[in-house]
Design an enzyme around this catalytic site. Structure first.
Site, PDB file in Angstrom:
ATOM      1  N   ASP A   1      48.437  42.551  47.298  1.00 25.45           N
ATOM      2  CA  ASP A   1      48.155  43.096  45.981  1.00 25.45           C
ATOM      3  C   ASP A   1      49.147  42.449  45.021  1.00 25.45           C
ATOM      4  O   ASP A   1      50.171  41.912  45.444  1.00 25.45           O
ATOM      5  CB  ASP A   1      48.322  44.617  45.997  1.00 25.45           C
TER       6      ASP A   1
ATOM      7  N   ASP B   1      50.230  43.692  41.198  1.00 26.19           N
ATOM      8  CA  ASP B   1      51.091  44.597  40.442  1.00 26.19           C
ATOM      9  C   ASP B   1      51.660  45.691  41.345  1.00 26.19           C
ATOM     10  O   ASP B   1      50.923  46.423  41.989  1.00 26.19           O
ATOM     11  CB  ASP B   1      50.319  45.233  39.282  1.00 26.19           C
TER      12      ASP B   1
ATOM     13  N   TYR C   1      50.010  48.383  31.860  1.00 29.50           N
ATOM     14  CA  TYR C   1      49.419  47.113  32.284  1.00 29.50           C
ATOM     15  C   TYR C   1      50.305  45.903  31.988  1.00 29.50           C
ATOM     16  O   TYR C   1      50.990  45.856  30.972  1.00 29.50           O
ATOM     17  CB  TYR C   1      48.036  46.877  31.642  1.00 29.50           C
TER      18      TYR C   1
ATOM     19  N   GLN D   1      42.233  44.168  38.061  1.00 29.09           N
ATOM     20  CA  GLN D   1      42.768  43.875  36.725  1.00 29.09           C
ATOM     21  C   GLN D   1      41.857  44.502  35.666  1.00 29.09           C
ATOM     22  O   GLN D   1      41.258  43.815  34.840  1.00 29.09           O
ATOM     23  CB  GLN D   1      42.914  42.356  36.533  1.00 29.09           C
TER      24      GLN D   1
ATOM     25  N   CYS E   1      39.365  41.579  40.284  1.00 28.01           N
ATOM     26  CA  CYS E   1      38.302  42.442  39.789  1.00 28.01           C
ATOM     27  C   CYS E   1      38.674  42.809  38.362  1.00 28.01           C
ATOM     28  O   CYS E   1      39.672  43.491  38.141  1.00 28.01           O
ATOM     29  CB  CYS E   1      38.177  43.710  40.630  1.00 28.01           C
TER      30      CYS E   1
ATOM     31  N   ASP F   1      50.610  48.552  47.607  1.00 32.09           N
ATOM     32  CA  ASP F   1      51.384  49.718  47.189  1.00 32.09           C
ATOM     33  C   ASP F   1      50.479  50.904  46.892  1.00 32.09           C
ATOM     34  O   ASP F   1      50.783  52.028  47.265  1.00 32.09           O
ATOM     35  CB  ASP F   1      52.266  49.395  45.973  1.00 32.09           C
TER      36      ASP F   1
END
Length: 190
Positions: A9, A11, A21, A54, A91, A128
């Site tokens: 992943d 972020d 964001y 995203q 995405c 996460d």
């Protein structure tokens, strides 16, 4: 032998998670241990694929061009650190779009698997968020959960990572150990 991959992943795993964001390159800041994690993963030789929701694009908080600029930097840095990224699958949709690619759905993983010819079962995922771990579990991918980003959020009932560690470097070391235990002839950490 069936090849496997390592999914990451973005972020909260590779870079710091921002509740508002990561919108621009200026917002993009690596998590501690990211460089070493890519070095370790590069040494074991499995394809590295970033799979990232995203929805900031779909919500209008950022643009596809801004995300591409972030990914260009990430790809350059990962290669320099010794762990080149084979693909970054994103995405851009919001949850309301009900798409097949937003984690915990599986399209991002299946797309990469088809492109690189590896089995999802037995591959690895470092995530996460609960959606990362749920996506991995649905596909029999061995999930490693990090405590950074959204790593403190509770998982849904019936969803569990194979192991939980503090951050990405620890996750990479765990994957390297697991991979070498089953494939001692492949890669070796310095």
């Amino acid at each position: 032998m069936t090849s496997r991959g390592v999914f990451l992943d973005r972020d909260g795993v590779i870079n710091r998670y921002l509740i508002d964001y990561v919108r621009t390159l200026a917002d993009f800041e690596y998590e501690s241990g990211a460089a070493e994690a890519f070095r370790i993963l590069g040494e074991i030789g499995l394809p590295i694929v970033v799979v990232t929701n995203q929805s900031g694009i779909g919500r209008g908080y950022t643009t596809a061009a801004a995300v591409e600029a972030i990914h260009a930097r990430l790809s350059t840095d990962a290669a320099r650190w010794g762990g080149p990224i084979s693909s970054i699958e994103i995405c851009p949709h919001t949850p309301d779009d009900r798409c097949a690619c937003r984690k915990p759905e599986s399209e991002l993983f299946r797309r990469a698997s088809a492109r690189f010819g590896f089995d999802l079962e037995g591959s690895f995922m470092i995530g996460d968020a609960p959606s990362d771990i749920e996506a991995a579990q649905r596909l029999a991918i061995r999930a490693v959960r990090v405590g950074t980003g959204r790593g403190g959020e509770p998982l849904p009932i019936g969803i569990a990572a194979e192991t939980t560690v503090g951050e990405i470097e620890e996750a990479a070391r765990w994957i390297a150990t697991q991979h070498r235990a089953t494939h001692p002839e492949e890669g070796s950490e310095r």
